[in-house]
Design a protein around this motif. Structure first.
Motif, short mmCIF file in Angstrom:
data_model
loop_
_atom_site.label_atom_id
_atom_site.label_comp_id
_atom_site.label_asym_id
_atom_site.label_seq_id
_atom_site.Cartn_x
_atom_site.Cartn_y
_atom_site.Cartn_z
N GLY A 70 0.84 -1.31 -0.12
CA GLY A 70 -0.01 0.16 0.06
C GLY A 70 0.82 1.18 -0.04
N LEU A 71 0.24 2.34 0.23
CA LEU A 71 0.67 3.80 0.25
C LEU A 71 1.70 3.88 1.45
CD1 LEU A 71 -2.12 6.21 -1.07
CD2 LEU A 71 -0.38 5.16 -2.38
N ALA A 72 2.95 4.37 1.37
CA ALA A 72 3.62 4.30 2.24
C ALA A 72 4.66 5.74 2.43
CB ALA A 72 4.76 3.18 2.67
N LEU A 73 4.07 6.71 1.93
CA LEU A 73 4.62 8.15 1.80
C LEU A 73 5.91 7.80 0.88
CD1 LEU A 73 4.36 9.39 5.45
CD2 LEU A 73 3.04 10.10 3.31
N GLY A 78 8.18 2.77 1.50
CA GLY A 78 7.92 1.44 1.43
C GLY A 78 8.59 0.38 0.49
N VAL A 79 9.68 1.09 0.02
CA VAL A 79 10.39 0.25 -0.85
C VAL A 79 11.84 -0.10 -0.32
CG1 VAL A 79 11.82 0.07 -3.02
CG2 VAL A 79 9.17 0.81 -3.16
N LEU A 80 12.22 -1.35 -0.15
CA LEU A 80 13.65 -1.56 0.47
C LEU A 80 14.22 -2.36 -0.46
CD1 LEU A 80 12.60 -2.87 3.99
CD2 LEU A 80 13.02 -0.58 3.21
N ILE A 81 15.58 -1.74 -0.97
CA ILE A 81 16.70 -2.65 -1.75
C ILE A 81 17.53 -3.36 -0.70
CG2 ILE A 81 18.12 -2.30 -3.69
CD1 ILE A 81 16.13 -0.35 -4.68
N CYS A 82 17.36 -4.65 -0.71
CA CYS A 82 18.24 -5.64 0.11
C CYS A 82 19.44 -6.26 -0.49
CB CYS A 82 17.39 -6.35 0.83
SG CYS A 82 16.03 -5.75 1.48
N ASP A 115 5.92 -6.21 12.33
CA ASP A 115 5.91 -4.76 12.98
C ASP A 115 5.19 -3.57 12.46
OD1 ASP A 115 7.83 -6.38 14.37
OD2 ASP A 115 9.60 -5.05 13.35
N LYS A 116 4.58 -3.86 11.23
CA LYS A 116 3.52 -2.77 10.54
C LYS A 116 4.25 -1.52 10.37
CE LYS A 116 0.92 -5.69 9.09
NZ LYS A 116 -0.52 -6.20 9.31
N LYS A 117 5.62 -1.62 10.12
CA LYS A 117 6.25 -0.09 10.08
C LYS A 117 5.61 0.74 9.26
CE LYS A 117 10.81 1.75 8.97
NZ LYS A 117 12.01 1.39 8.38
N PHE A 118 4.85 0.46 8.18
CA PHE A 118 4.02 1.27 7.12
C PHE A 118 2.58 0.88 7.46
CE2 PHE A 118 7.97 0.22 5.10
CZ PHE A 118 8.60 1.37 5.27
N GLY A 119 2.27 0.51 8.73
CA GLY A 119 0.85 0.23 8.90
C GLY A 119 -0.04 -0.77 8.05
N ASP A 120 -1.19 -0.74 7.68
CA ASP A 120 -1.86 -1.66 6.75
C ASP A 120 -1.03 -1.66 5.45
OD1 ASP A 120 -3.66 -2.26 8.78
OD2 ASP A 120 -5.10 -1.00 7.96
N ALA A 121 -0.38 -0.84 5.09
CA ALA A 121 0.40 -0.86 3.51
C ALA A 121 1.19 -2.05 3.65
CB ALA A 121 1.37 0.43 3.52
N GLY A 122 1.53 -2.92 4.97
CA GLY A 122 2.58 -3.86 4.76
C GLY A 122 1.51 -5.16 4.94
N ASN A 123 0.24 -5.35 4.95
CA ASN A 123 -0.46 -6.46 4.95
C ASN A 123 -0.22 -7.41 3.83
OD1 ASN A 123 -1.90 -5.42 7.05
ND2 ASN A 123 -3.87 -4.79 6.27
N ALA A 124 0.23 -6.90 2.60
CA ALA A 124 0.69 -7.66 1.64
C ALA A 124 2.11 -7.23 1.13
CB ALA A 124 -0.29 -7.72 0.35
N LEU A 125 2.95 -7.92 0.75
CA LEU A 125 4.21 -7.59 0.21
C LEU A 125 4.74 -8.22 -1.17
CD1 LEU A 125 7.09 -6.52 1.61
CD2 LEU A 125 7.57 -8.85 1.74
N VAL A 126 5.19 -7.26 -2.02
CA VAL A 126 5.77 -7.62 -3.28
C VAL A 126 7.27 -8.01 -2.96
CG1 VAL A 126 6.10 -7.03 -5.65
CG2 VAL A 126 3.76 -6.53 -4.52
#
Ligand code: AMP
Ligand code: GLY
Length: 427
Positions: free
Chosen positions: A149-152, A155-159, A175-186
């Motif tokens: 979801g939207l995370a200002l 919400g993108v991490l390059i690992c 930990d839901k660092k970005f709230g509900d935006a992290g309910n799903a992950l690509v």
């Protein structure tokens, strides 16, 4: 078209650039902006209503005879501001909720691209942290994690390492660092290549491309340090060649517009294609459902056509008949930020030198985080404070002018990158 009153929703540097283009139009009788900022207040009447206060915005539009409302910010668009205005019988330029999902859900946009064969990075979508962690055990590095979801824009991490990726999954999904935006992950393949932003006006079935641009997202010179909302831009991008344009038109732009229509989610408004020019051709990094910030600050000052007419044509589905023209010049925007940004920073610092910086008609000081204090001083009120845009006959002269103007502006702790447009020298 009659003259009309226009309401612009938002209050950042992008909105100042949109406001500037709207007031230039002979169709604009009066411009209002909610909530606006100290710079926008010089060309529009600012009204203290927040971008998510749909009921109050609608009441304001009705009470003041607003003929057109313009919104180009992700949160209100994804929350349905366009649907709310339309239900109230008001005209609004922007994307309906069911199409704004192209930015609001990365899982949706990736699935759309896969289904319709639009080039993008390989990916998998996960709804549980356990599944994501299991996948990471054998995934190729580096790897990219994206909160759905939207995370200002954060919400993108390059690992680079497996451990970083595992920690990232925990932060986003548990930990839901970005709230509900992290309910799903690509989780997607890492791509390499130059990045280009291509923005298009879209009317549901046709698109009209704007001039290309490029952003600089990291805080430090040479693209180092933390990600930001954008520290500077230039337009056009010398890397967006005719050949790249041909490939994007063939493989990406119309296909995306058609895909959204086929899904019953016709796209109207501004569609932002974040592209990466890879060895295998251009690929989509992300879609946004709005003008980019600070891309708009270099693209719209170069627009020769009437922005109000273009927006009306998008609403009416008549974009094909419009002539959307850009000047054959160049623009560079240097962002002035508060010291400490994108981490903690202080506000309320008095800004001087604005008039001096903007003396030349080719310079625009777009306000982002500013306000006027009780004594009438323009003071800092955000992390990104100003975007100083210069127009020039080419990128090199625009860059020199932008830096010359930016250095005239002073406030306590002012910070800017010194290498905006460095890529121009490599073209
Ligand atoms: P986004 O929020 O989707 O714009 O991503 C932020 C930034 O992360 C992009 O502008 C790229 O620089 C980088 N990025 C996103 N996805 C990828 C990818 N698959 N490969 C390499 N870099 C990426
Ligand atoms: N400049 C990047 C964005 O607007 O998302």
């Amino acid at each position: 078209m009659e003259k009309m009153k226009i309401l612009l929703v938002g209050g950042g540097g992008r909105e100042h650039a949109i406001a500037q283009a709207l007031v230039k139009s002979p169709h604009t009788e009066k411009l209002y902006c909610a909530p606006g900022n100290a710079g926008i207040a010089q060309i529009a009447e600012c009204v203290p209503i927040g971008v998510m206060e749909f009921d109050r915005l609608i009441a304001f539009a009705k009470d003041n005879g607003i003929g057109l409302t313009v919104c180009s910010q992700d949160d209100p668009l994804c929350a349905g501001i366009v649907d709310a205005f339309e239900e109230a019988g008001l005209r609004i330029f922007g994307t309906r909720k069911n199409a704004a999902i192209i930015e609001g859900s990365k899982a949706f946009s990736k699935e759309l691209m896969k289904k319709y064969g639009i080039p993008t990075a390989q990916y998998e979508t996960f709804h549980s942290a356990d599944d994501a962690l299991a996948y990471l055990e054998t995934a190729k590095l580096p790897i990219v994690l994206k909160a759905d979801g939207l995370a200002l824009g954060k919400g993108v991490l390059i690992c680079e390492t497996r451990q970083q990726a595992m920690d990232g999954v925990k932060q986003i999904m548990l930990d839901k660092k970005f709230g509900d935006a992290g309910n799903a992950l690509v989780i997607e393949e890492f791509m390499t290549g130059r990045e280009v932003s291509a923005l298009a006006f879209v009317d549901g079935s046709h698109y009209s491309l704007m001039s290309s641009s490029q952003d600089h997202k990291r805080i430090g010179d040479h693209d180092t340090g933390l990600n930001t909302g954008g520290m500077g831009t230039f337009s056009p991008s010398p890397f967006y060649t005719e050949e790249i344009d041909r490939l994007c038109r063939e493989r990406i732009y119309q296909k995306t517009v058609d895909a959204m229509a086929a899904e019953g989610r016709p796209f109207k408004g501004v569609l932002y294609f974040g592209l990466m020019l890879t060895q295998d051709g251009p690929k989509v990094v992300e879609y946004n459902t709005r003008f980019g910030d600070p891309e708009t600050q270099v693209v719209l000052p170069r627009l020769e056509s009437d922005l109000v007419e273009i927006m009306e044509a998008c609403i009416d589905g008549t974009l094909e008949k419009m002539d959307v023209r850009f000047s054959d010049n160049a623009a560079v925007c240097v962002v002035l930020a508060s010291g400490g940004y994108p981490l903690a920073y202080e506000k309320g610092k008095v800004i001087t030198g604005l008039d001096e910086a903007a003396k030349d008609k080719d310079i625009y000081c777009f306000h982002a985080g500013t306000k006027t204090d009780a004594d009438g001083n323009v003071v800092t009120a955000g992390g990104r404070v100003l975007g100083v845009t210069a127009l020039g006959k080419d990128l090199v002269s625009a860059r020199a002018k932008a830096y010359e103007a930016a250095r005239k502006i002073r406030f306590d702790g002012v910070y800017m990158r010194s290498d905006i447009g460095r890529a121009i020298d490599e073209a």
